[in-house]
Design a protein around this motif. Structure first.
Motif, PDB file in Angstrom:
ATOM      1  N   LEU A 178      -0.071  -0.424 -22.693  1.00  0.00           N
ATOM      2  CA  LEU A 178       0.384  -1.821 -22.564  1.00  0.00           C
ATOM      3  C   LEU A 178      -0.501  -2.790 -23.336  1.00  0.00           C
ATOM      4  O   LEU A 178      -0.228  -3.983 -23.376  1.00  0.00           O
ATOM      5  CB  LEU A 178       0.404  -2.201 -21.073  1.00  0.00           C
ATOM      6  CG  LEU A 178       1.716  -2.043 -20.291  1.00  0.00           C
ATOM      7  CD1 LEU A 178       2.680  -3.156 -20.617  1.00  0.00           C
ATOM      8  CD2 LEU A 178       2.371  -0.716 -20.533  1.00  0.00           C
ATOM      9  N   LEU A 179      -1.556  -2.262 -23.912  1.00  0.00           N
ATOM     10  CA  LEU A 179      -2.495  -3.143 -24.610  1.00  0.00           C
ATOM     11  C   LEU A 179      -2.525  -2.800 -26.098  1.00  0.00           C
ATOM     12  O   LEU A 179      -2.486  -1.615 -26.453  1.00  0.00           O
ATOM     13  CB  LEU A 179      -3.910  -2.969 -24.035  1.00  0.00           C
ATOM     14  CG  LEU A 179      -4.087  -3.288 -22.545  1.00  0.00           C
ATOM     15  CD1 LEU A 179      -5.484  -2.864 -22.083  1.00  0.00           C
ATOM     16  CD2 LEU A 179      -3.890  -4.775 -22.280  1.00  0.00           C
ATOM     17  N   THR A 180      -2.617  -3.818 -26.915  1.00  0.00           N
ATOM     18  CA  THR A 180      -2.716  -3.559 -28.364  1.00  0.00           C
ATOM     19  C   THR A 180      -4.001  -2.778 -28.664  1.00  0.00           C
ATOM     20  O   THR A 180      -4.054  -2.024 -29.624  1.00  0.00           O
ATOM     21  CB  THR A 180      -2.707  -4.881 -29.157  1.00  0.00           C
ATOM     22  OG1 THR A 180      -3.563  -5.809 -28.503  1.00  0.00           O
ATOM     23  CG2 THR A 180      -1.323  -5.480 -29.216  1.00  0.00           C
ATOM     24  N   THR A 181      -5.001  -2.938 -27.806  1.00  0.00           N
ATOM     25  CA  THR A 181      -6.271  -2.235 -28.039  1.00  0.00           C
ATOM     26  C   THR A 181      -6.212  -0.758 -27.641  1.00  0.00           C
ATOM     27  O   THR A 181      -7.065   0.025 -28.058  1.00  0.00           O
ATOM     28  CB  THR A 181      -7.401  -2.902 -27.232  1.00  0.00           C
ATOM     29  OG1 THR A 181      -6.935  -3.072 -25.892  1.00  0.00           O
ATOM     30  CG2 THR A 181      -7.776  -4.244 -27.816  1.00  0.00           C
ATOM     31  N   THR A 182      -5.257  -0.372 -26.819  1.00  0.00           N
ATOM     32  CA  THR A 182      -5.193   1.043 -26.396  1.00  0.00           C
ATOM     33  C   THR A 182      -4.100   1.830 -27.119  1.00  0.00           C
ATOM     34  O   THR A 182      -4.114   3.066 -27.099  1.00  0.00           O
ATOM     35  CB  THR A 182      -4.994   1.167 -24.867  1.00  0.00           C
ATOM     36  OG1 THR A 182      -3.812   0.432 -24.488  1.00  0.00           O
ATOM     37  CG2 THR A 182      -6.179   0.624 -24.106  1.00  0.00           C
ATOM     38  N   MET A 183      -3.166   1.112 -27.762  1.00  0.00           N
ATOM     39  CA  MET A 183      -2.113   1.804 -28.531  1.00  0.00           C
ATOM     40  C   MET A 183      -2.675   2.835 -29.512  1.00  0.00           C
ATOM     41  O   MET A 183      -2.143   3.939 -29.613  1.00  0.00           O
ATOM     42  CB  MET A 183      -1.315   0.799 -29.367  1.00  0.00           C
ATOM     43  CG  MET A 183      -0.398  -0.097 -28.621  1.00  0.00           C
ATOM     44  SD  MET A 183       0.065  -1.517 -29.669  1.00  0.00           S
ATOM     45  CE  MET A 183       0.850  -0.777 -31.067  1.00  0.00           C
ATOM     46  N   PRO A 184      -3.752   2.490 -30.264  1.00  0.00           N
ATOM     47  CA  PRO A 184      -4.240   3.446 -31.260  1.00  0.00           C
ATOM     48  C   PRO A 184      -4.675   4.787 -30.668  1.00  0.00           C
ATOM     49  O   PRO A 184      -4.697   5.792 -31.365  1.00  0.00           O
ATOM     50  CB  PRO A 184      -5.442   2.713 -31.892  1.00  0.00           C
ATOM     51  CG  PRO A 184      -5.202   1.271 -31.614  1.00  0.00           C
ATOM     52  CD  PRO A 184      -4.493   1.213 -30.301  1.00  0.00           C
TER      53      PRO A 184
ATOM     54  N   ASP B  19      -6.654   2.163 -20.589  1.00  0.00           N
ATOM     55  CA  ASP B  19      -5.531   1.351 -20.103  1.00  0.00           C
ATOM     56  C   ASP B  19      -5.199   1.727 -18.657  1.00  0.00           C
ATOM     57  O   ASP B  19      -5.039   2.914 -18.353  1.00  0.00           O
ATOM     58  CB  ASP B  19      -4.317   1.625 -21.009  1.00  0.00           C
ATOM     59  CG  ASP B  19      -3.286   0.511 -20.962  1.00  0.00           C
ATOM     60  OD1 ASP B  19      -3.025  -0.005 -19.857  1.00  0.00           O
ATOM     61  OD2 ASP B  19      -2.735   0.175 -22.012  1.00  0.00           O
ATOM     62  N   ILE B  20      -5.129   0.728 -17.790  1.00  0.00           N
ATOM     63  CA  ILE B  20      -4.860   1.035 -16.376  1.00  0.00           C
ATOM     64  C   ILE B  20      -3.492   0.526 -15.918  1.00  0.00           C
ATOM     65  O   ILE B  20      -3.196   0.514 -14.732  1.00  0.00           O
ATOM     66  CB  ILE B  20      -5.971   0.484 -15.458  1.00  0.00           C
ATOM     67  CG1 ILE B  20      -6.088  -1.040 -15.585  1.00  0.00           C
ATOM     68  CG2 ILE B  20      -7.303   1.155 -15.744  1.00  0.00           C
ATOM     69  CD1 ILE B  20      -6.889  -1.690 -14.466  1.00  0.00           C
ATOM     70  N   HIS B  21      -2.651   0.078 -16.834  1.00  0.00           N
ATOM     71  CA  HIS B  21      -1.304  -0.362 -16.453  1.00  0.00           C
ATOM     72  C   HIS B  21      -0.471   0.874 -16.105  1.00  0.00           C
ATOM     73  O   HIS B  21      -0.337   1.769 -16.936  1.00  0.00           O
ATOM     74  CB  HIS B  21      -0.636  -1.120 -17.598  1.00  0.00           C
ATOM     75  CG  HIS B  21      -1.308  -2.409 -17.929  1.00  0.00           C
ATOM     76  ND1 HIS B  21      -2.369  -2.478 -18.803  1.00  0.00           N
ATOM     77  CD2 HIS B  21      -1.077  -3.681 -17.500  1.00  0.00           C
ATOM     78  CE1 HIS B  21      -2.766  -3.743 -18.897  1.00  0.00           C
ATOM     79  NE2 HIS B  21      -2.005  -4.499 -18.114  1.00  0.00           N
ATOM     80  N   ASP B  22       0.093   0.904 -14.907  1.00  0.00           N
ATOM     81  CA  ASP B  22       0.842   2.118 -14.556  1.00  0.00           C
ATOM     82  C   ASP B  22       2.242   1.868 -14.005  1.00  0.00           C
ATOM     83  O   ASP B  22       2.966   2.813 -13.691  1.00  0.00           O
ATOM     84  CB  ASP B  22       0.039   2.988 -13.580  1.00  0.00           C
ATOM     85  CG  ASP B  22      -0.145   2.341 -12.201  1.00  0.00           C
ATOM     86  OD1 ASP B  22       0.258   1.172 -12.010  1.00  0.00           O
ATOM     87  OD2 ASP B  22      -0.706   3.011 -11.322  1.00  0.00           O
ATOM     88  N   ILE B  23       2.630   0.619 -13.867  1.00  0.00           N
ATOM     89  CA  ILE B  23       3.937   0.350 -13.244  1.00  0.00           C
ATOM     90  C   ILE B  23       5.077   0.903 -14.108  1.00  0.00           C
ATOM     91  O   ILE B  23       5.945   1.624 -13.625  1.00  0.00           O
ATOM     92  CB  ILE B  23       4.114  -1.155 -12.984  1.00  0.00           C
ATOM     93  CG1 ILE B  23       3.084  -1.617 -11.943  1.00  0.00           C
ATOM     94  CG2 ILE B  23       5.525  -1.463 -12.496  1.00  0.00           C
ATOM     95  CD1 ILE B  23       3.076  -3.104 -11.687  1.00  0.00           C
ATOM     96  N   GLY B  24       5.043   0.571 -15.404  1.00  0.00           N
ATOM     97  CA  GLY B  24       6.104   1.035 -16.308  1.00  0.00           C
ATOM     98  C   GLY B  24       6.106   2.543 -16.430  1.00  0.00           C
ATOM     99  O   GLY B  24       7.165   3.184 -16.367  1.00  0.00           O
ATOM    100  N   LYS B  25       4.905   3.113 -16.561  1.00  0.00           N
ATOM    101  CA  LYS B  25       4.801   4.579 -16.687  1.00  0.00           C
ATOM    102  C   LYS B  25       5.340   5.266 -15.430  1.00  0.00           C
ATOM    103  O   LYS B  25       6.050   6.270 -15.503  1.00  0.00           O
ATOM    104  CB  LYS B  25       3.331   4.941 -16.934  1.00  0.00           C
ATOM    105  CG  LYS B  25       3.026   6.394 -17.147  1.00  0.00           C
ATOM    106  CD  LYS B  25       2.412   7.058 -15.939  1.00  0.00           C
ATOM    107  CE  LYS B  25       1.157   6.388 -15.417  1.00  0.00           C
ATOM    108  NZ  LYS B  25       0.826   6.808 -14.047  1.00  0.00           N
ATOM    109  N   ASN B  26       5.034   4.702 -14.252  1.00  0.00           N
ATOM    110  CA  ASN B  26       5.542   5.306 -13.019  1.00  0.00           C
ATOM    111  C   ASN B  26       7.061   5.173 -12.908  1.00  0.00           C
ATOM    112  O   ASN B  26       7.735   6.045 -12.370  1.00  0.00           O
ATOM    113  CB  ASN B  26       4.867   4.671 -11.797  1.00  0.00           C
ATOM    114  CG  ASN B  26       3.410   5.088 -11.691  1.00  0.00           C
ATOM    115  OD1 ASN B  26       2.989   6.044 -12.326  1.00  0.00           O
ATOM    116  ND2 ASN B  26       2.635   4.371 -10.896  1.00  0.00           N
TER     117      ASN B  26
END
Ligand code: B1M
Length: 238
Positions: free
Chosen positions: A170-176, A121-128
């Protein structure tokens, strides 16, 4: 879009951001974020701060609200990855200005947190944003970035000995993958000493508890609130 000339060379009315009222400026910022105009977002962010807006309000009403529209049109196939990347980049331009204001604090570290977006997962806006708000609340934060493997989380836990490990997906595929990390921490005998917090748009409380996390945080403010409460509880028990 600001400052444009149309195809036939006829000059359009130039938008001078400083001449807009606060309400007009917010609408313009949503449009400029949609168009990925980082410089305009930075200028408008500074203008709102100069007009006395608190940084948190600029963040929510201008930046987060603008990104919400982008997200809806991305979902509906109206915007595509390159446009969303430009929008994300313009959001970051605003966040760079807000960051020092949001983290400004004279307090001692409230606790320590290691945080990362999980593997794949490369989404980082929320995490930052969470990272920033945690720093603002007096936490020391080690931000591991994106695509973070269990081994990287473990190495950071061993190096920094945090109170909290925070994971974003942020992805249903990376939650697990969050469960892979929690299970790995259990196997390494590290889980009990840590508070595990998770967040990201597709998660919920039920999922967090099912993977063995301590709590789900729906937004950055909840992350700060939950972290502060759980660290205080742990310290009271120690
Ligand atoms: Co992505 N993307 N994306 N994307 N993207 C979503 C997540 C999506 C919901 C869009 C949609 O379809 N509506 C969808 C996921 C669908 C699903 O799985 N159910 C999606 C998809 C499908 C994809 C790709 C697969 C698209 C493709 O390539 N076909 C791809 C995946 C890449 C990958 O990760 N491997 C992809 C790529 C991208 C970009 C690179 C273009 C870009 C990311 C840029 C970046 O982050 N640097 C992007 C973006 C920007 C989005 C949307 C539009 C916005 C995300 C965002 O930044 N929101 C998003 C749609 C949406 O969510 N509206 C979408 C703003 C941010 C402030 O909110 O991240 O939710 P959020 O964080 C909040 C809370 O969730 C919470 O607090 C934060 C602040 O309040 N929180 C935590 C988050 N993490 C936390 C951790 C904590 C605590 C709280 O720890 C303690």
């Amino acid at each position: 879009m600001s400052d444009t000339v149309d195809d036939v060379g006829e000059e359009e009315a130039e938008v001078v951001l400083a001449d807009l009222s606060d309400d007009e400026l917010i609408v313009q910022m949503h449009e400029d974020m949609y168009d990925g105009l980082a410089e305009e977002i930075a200028e408008a962010t500074r203008l709102l701060l100069d007009r006395g807006w608190p940084a948190g309000r600029v963040l929510e009403e201008a930046l987060v609200a603008g990104m919400t529209t982008v997200g809806i049109d991305f979902r509906d196939g109206i915007l595509f990855v390159p446009e969303v990347l430009l929008a994300a980049n313009s959001m970051k331009a605003g966040m760079t200005i807000l960051r020092p204001i949001l983290i400004e604090t004279g307090t001692q570290p409230t606790g320590k947190m290691v945080i990362g977006t999980v593997k794949g997962d490369i989404h980082d806006i929320g995490k930052n944003l969470v990272s920033m708000m945690m720093e603002g609340a007096g936490f020391e934060v080690e931000n591991l970035g994106v695509n973070t493997t269990f081994e990287e989380f473990l190495a950071a836990v061993e190096e920094h000995e945090p109170d909290i490990i925070g994971m974003s997906a942020l992805l249903t595929t990376t939650m697990p993958y969050m469960k892979v990390v929690v299970d790995g921490l259990v196997k390494e005998g590290r889980r009990d000493k840590l508070i595990v917090l998770v967040g990201g748009a597709p998660l919920n409380e039920e999922f967090a508890l099912s993977i063995g996390a301590d709590a789900y945080c729906r937004d950055a403010a909840t992350a700060v609130e939950t972290a502060t409460k759980l660290v205080a509880e742990r310290r009271a028990q120690a």
